[in-house]
Structures are given as structure tokens and as C-alpha cells.
Design an enzyme around this catalytic site. Structure first.
Site, PDB file in Angstrom:
ATOM      1  N   GLU A 102       0.839  -1.206   0.000  1.00  0.00           N
ATOM      2  CA  GLU A 102       0.000   0.000   0.000  1.00  0.00           C
ATOM      3  C   GLU A 102       0.873   1.254   0.000  1.00  0.00           C
ATOM      4  O   GLU A 102       2.001   1.236   0.514  1.00  0.00           O
ATOM      5  CB  GLU A 102      -0.875   0.030   1.260  1.00  0.00           C
ATOM      6  CG  GLU A 102      -2.265  -0.504   1.072  1.00  0.00           C
ATOM      7  CD  GLU A 102      -3.184   0.430   0.287  1.00  0.00           C
ATOM      8  OE1 GLU A 102      -2.688   1.272  -0.474  1.00  0.00           O
ATOM      9  OE2 GLU A 102      -4.399   0.298   0.441  1.00  0.00           O
ATOM     10  N   ASP A 103       0.313   2.337  -0.513  1.00  0.00           N
ATOM     11  CA  ASP A 103       1.010   3.616  -0.370  1.00  0.00           C
ATOM     12  C   ASP A 103       0.775   4.209   1.015  1.00  0.00           C
ATOM     13  O   ASP A 103       1.682   4.784   1.608  1.00  0.00           O
ATOM     14  CB  ASP A 103       0.576   4.605  -1.469  1.00  0.00           C
ATOM     15  CG  ASP A 103      -0.928   4.787  -1.541  1.00  0.00           C
ATOM     16  OD1 ASP A 103      -1.668   3.954  -0.981  1.00  0.00           O
ATOM     17  OD2 ASP A 103      -1.375   5.772  -2.158  1.00  0.00           O
ATOM     18  N   ASP A 106      -4.605   4.607   6.499  1.00  0.00           N
ATOM     19  CA  ASP A 106      -5.209   5.739   7.198  1.00  0.00           C
ATOM     20  C   ASP A 106      -6.225   5.199   8.211  1.00  0.00           C
ATOM     21  O   ASP A 106      -5.851   4.825   9.325  1.00  0.00           O
ATOM     22  CB  ASP A 106      -5.843   6.625   6.113  1.00  0.00           C
ATOM     23  CG  ASP A 106      -6.349   7.955   6.612  1.00  0.00           C
ATOM     24  OD1 ASP A 106      -5.859   8.990   6.146  1.00  0.00           O
ATOM     25  OD2 ASP A 106      -7.259   7.962   7.448  1.00  0.00           O
ATOM     26  N   THR A 107      -7.491   5.059   7.828  1.00  0.00           N
ATOM     27  CA  THR A 107      -8.487   4.512   8.762  1.00  0.00           C
ATOM     28  C   THR A 107      -8.282   3.013   9.003  1.00  0.00           C
ATOM     29  O   THR A 107      -8.752   2.474   9.997  1.00  0.00           O
ATOM     30  CB  THR A 107      -9.911   4.711   8.230  1.00  0.00           C
ATOM     31  OG1 THR A 107     -10.069   3.970   7.014  1.00  0.00           O
ATOM     32  CG2 THR A 107     -10.206   6.178   7.968  1.00  0.00           C
ATOM     33  N   GLY A 108      -7.617   2.340   8.060  1.00  0.00           N
ATOM     34  CA  GLY A 108      -7.450   0.884   8.147  1.00  0.00           C
ATOM     35  C   GLY A 108      -8.568   0.113   7.461  1.00  0.00           C
ATOM     36  O   GLY A 108      -8.505  -1.116   7.348  1.00  0.00           O
ATOM     37  N   ASP A 162      -2.500  10.897  -4.404  1.00  0.00           N
ATOM     38  CA  ASP A 162      -3.116  11.923  -5.253  1.00  0.00           C
ATOM     39  C   ASP A 162      -4.053  12.859  -4.494  1.00  0.00           C
ATOM     40  O   ASP A 162      -4.487  12.572  -3.382  1.00  0.00           O
ATOM     41  CB  ASP A 162      -3.927  11.253  -6.364  1.00  0.00           C
ATOM     42  CG  ASP A 162      -5.241  10.664  -5.839  1.00  0.00           C
ATOM     43  OD1 ASP A 162      -5.199   9.910  -4.847  1.00  0.00           O
ATOM     44  OD2 ASP A 162      -6.295  10.998  -6.397  1.00  0.00           O
ATOM     45  N   ARG A 168       0.289  12.311  -8.516  1.00  0.00           N
ATOM     46  CA  ARG A 168       0.838  10.969  -8.293  1.00  0.00           C
ATOM     47  C   ARG A 168       2.264  10.849  -8.841  1.00  0.00           C
ATOM     48  O   ARG A 168       3.050  10.022  -8.384  1.00  0.00           O
ATOM     49  CB  ARG A 168      -0.032   9.911  -8.985  1.00  0.00           C
ATOM     50  CG  ARG A 168      -1.400   9.703  -8.381  1.00  0.00           C
ATOM     51  CD  ARG A 168      -2.000   8.414  -8.912  1.00  0.00           C
ATOM     52  NE  ARG A 168      -3.446   8.368  -8.816  1.00  0.00           N
ATOM     53  CZ  ARG A 168      -4.124   7.933  -7.762  1.00  0.00           C
ATOM     54  NH1 ARG A 168      -3.481   7.531  -6.699  1.00  0.00           N
ATOM     55  NH2 ARG A 168      -5.442   7.898  -7.779  1.00  0.00           N
TER      56      ARG A 168
HETATM   57  C1  PRP Z   1      -6.072   5.386  -0.506  1.00  0.00           C
HETATM   58  C2  PRP Z   1      -4.800   4.590  -0.327  1.00  0.00           C
HETATM   59  C3  PRP Z   1      -5.269   3.363   0.390  1.00  0.00           C
HETATM   60  C4  PRP Z   1      -6.456   3.847   1.200  1.00  0.00           C
HETATM   61  C5  PRP Z   1      -6.063   3.959   2.640  1.00  0.00           C
HETATM   62  O1  PRP Z   1      -6.749   4.922  -1.616  1.00  0.00           O
HETATM   63  O2  PRP Z   1      -4.190   4.290  -1.549  1.00  0.00           O
HETATM   64  O3  PRP Z   1      -5.663   2.343  -0.501  1.00  0.00           O
HETATM   65  O4  PRP Z   1      -6.807   5.123   0.673  1.00  0.00           O
HETATM   66  O5  PRP Z   1      -7.096   4.543   3.393  1.00  0.00           O
HETATM   67  P1  PRP Z   1      -7.848   3.812   4.564  1.00  0.00           P
HETATM   68  O6  PRP Z   1      -6.814   3.218   5.466  1.00  0.00           O
HETATM   69  O7  PRP Z   1      -8.610   4.943   5.211  1.00  0.00           O
HETATM   70  O8  PRP Z   1      -8.772   2.797   3.980  1.00  0.00           O
HETATM   71  P2  PRP Z   1      -7.836   5.789  -2.431  1.00  0.00           P
HETATM   72  O9  PRP Z   1      -9.216   5.341  -2.078  1.00  0.00           O
HETATM   73  O10 PRP Z   1      -7.537   7.255  -2.254  1.00  0.00           O
HETATM   74  O11 PRP Z   1      -7.575   5.362  -3.910  1.00  0.00           O
HETATM   75  P3  PRP Z   1      -6.239   5.467  -4.795  1.00  0.00           P
HETATM   76  O12 PRP Z   1      -5.251   4.474  -4.244  1.00  0.00           O
HETATM   77  O13 PRP Z   1      -6.711   5.100  -6.149  1.00  0.00           O
HETATM   78  O14 PRP Z   1      -5.722   6.880  -4.709  1.00  0.00           O
END
Ligand code: PRP
Length: 187
Positions: A102-103, A106-108, A162, A168
Site C-alpha cells: 500500500e502507499d 489511514d483509517t485501516g 493523489d 501521483r
Molecule cells: C487510498 C490509499 C489506500 C487507502 C487507505 O486509496 O491508496 O488504498 O486510501 O485509506 P484507509 O486506510 O482509510 O482505507 P484511495 O481510495 O484514495 O484510492 P487510490 O489508491 O486510487 O488513490
């Protein structure tokens, strides 16, 4: 309204800092999976493709890659709470040593969804690696196995991350804030 107008970027993690940390993570994976037949990295699209491309070249082992697509933020900066599968894996993962890449966590919610979904496919092992971790934002308990940087609750862009699809491509990571914020230094 254009979400990019009225925003300012402030330098946070340089390209050199990121590359040094990615190299260290690659060495750690090489060490930890050295006794296995192969390592299977799964990049979570879209955000993880830049990180995965660099990480895989720092792993000195037989390694295969696949991608899975999820979305929970869309064009917003707040998690919708609903994780959607936008692209499934190309190959089965049964009996493979899998690391989800993953990049950012955040919330998990995204990782919980993916771990629940992929564990049903019977991988031999399933671990997680994230470049950035924001533990202060967790809604569900989750601890990644490999973390590049633990960061405060900043909205960050670049190196795969992004804002409404933009930024990105940046080789560094920047903090994105409204440009009327008094402490900003534009890049
Ligand atoms: C972002 C990121 C993770 C997710 C993490 O994806 O790449 O996949 O949010 O957040 P969380 O822990 O709160 O679930 P996003 O939905 O922005 O899509 P993207 O990767 O296409 O930018």
C-alpha cells in the site's frame, strides 16, 4: 470547483529519503522471505504502483507481482467508509507467500477489507507493507507488518498519492493544504 485551485504543496519527504527507506524495506523483505520459494507482491491500485515499482527492484529474491484495485476516497479527501473492489487479481494466490503493498494506511478500512477478502483465497502467508502509516487516524485496529514512515495526520500527495487524480507523478511527498494557510512554503 477545481480541487487543485487554492492548494499549496509543502515539502515533506524528499526523493532521497524515500529511496533510502524503500531500499531498507527491500532488504528486510529479502531477509524475511529468504527461506521461501518465492515472494508474491500485490500492489493496491491506484496509489501503490509507484512504491511497488521501486520496492520490487530492491528485493533480491524470486518475486512475482499482481495488482488489486480498490477505492474508498474517490475525489474526496475523507474516507467514504465503503471500500469498493475496482479490479480483481489476475492470478490465484493459493499457497503463495503474499505481501500486500500500500502507499498509505489511514483509517485501516481498506486493509481490513483486503485482508478479509484475500485470506479466503488460501495464501500460504499474508502480510502487509505500507510506505506511509497514519496510526492516529485508525477507525479499525490494524498494524502493518512493514512500514516505511509513520506520519502525523497530514494530507499528503506525491509518489503515487493523489489529490483528485493529480500529483501521483511527483518523486517526493508533499503536504497539501489550503494556500491561505499562513505557514505554507510553496514548492
Ligand atoms: C487510498 C490509499 C489506500 C487507502 C487507505 O486509496 O491508496 O488504498 O486510501 O485509506 P484507509 O486506510 O482509510 O482505507 P484511495 O481510495 O484514495 O484510492 P487510490 O489508491 O486510487 O488513490
Amino acid at each position: 470547483m477545481n480541487p487543485l485551485s487554492g492548494t499549496t504543496l509543502r515539502a515533506f519527504l524528499s526523493a532521497v529519503q524515500i529511496q533510502e527507506r524503500v531500499a531498507a524495506l527491500g532488504q528486510q523483505l529479502t531477509h524475511d522471505y529468504g527461506g521461501t520459494n518465492a515472494l508474491h507482491l500485490i500492489g493496491v491500485l491506484k496509489g501503490a504502483w509507484v512504491f511497488l515499482a521501486d520496492l520490487v527492484r530492491q528485493v533480491d529474491l524470486p518475486v512475482t507481482c499482481d495488482f488489486i484495485g480498490v477505492s474508498s476516497y474517490g475525489k474526496r479527501t475523507v474516507n467514504s467508509g465503503v471500500v469498493r473492489l475496482t479490479l480483481d487479481l489476475a492470478e490465484p494466490i493459493a499457497d503463495l507467500e503474499v505481501v500486500l503493498v500500500e502507499d498509505i494506511v489511514d483509517t485501516g478500512l481498506t486493509m481490513r477489507f483486503l485482508l478479509e477478502t484475500l485470506s479466503l483465497r488460501n495464501p500460504r502467508s499474508l502480510r502487509t507493507c505500507t510506505l506511509l502509516d497514519k496510526p492516529s487516524r485508525r477507525i479499525v485496529p490494524f498494524t502493518p507488518d512493514y512500514v516505511g514512515f509513520t506520519i502525523p495526520d497530514y494530507f499528503v500527495v506525491g509518489y503515487g498519492l493523489d489529490l483528485a487524480g493529480a500529483y501521483r507523478h511527483l518523486p517526493y511527498i508533499a503536504i497539501c493544504r489550503p494556500s491561505d494557510s499562513s505557514e505554507e512554503t510553496a514548492l
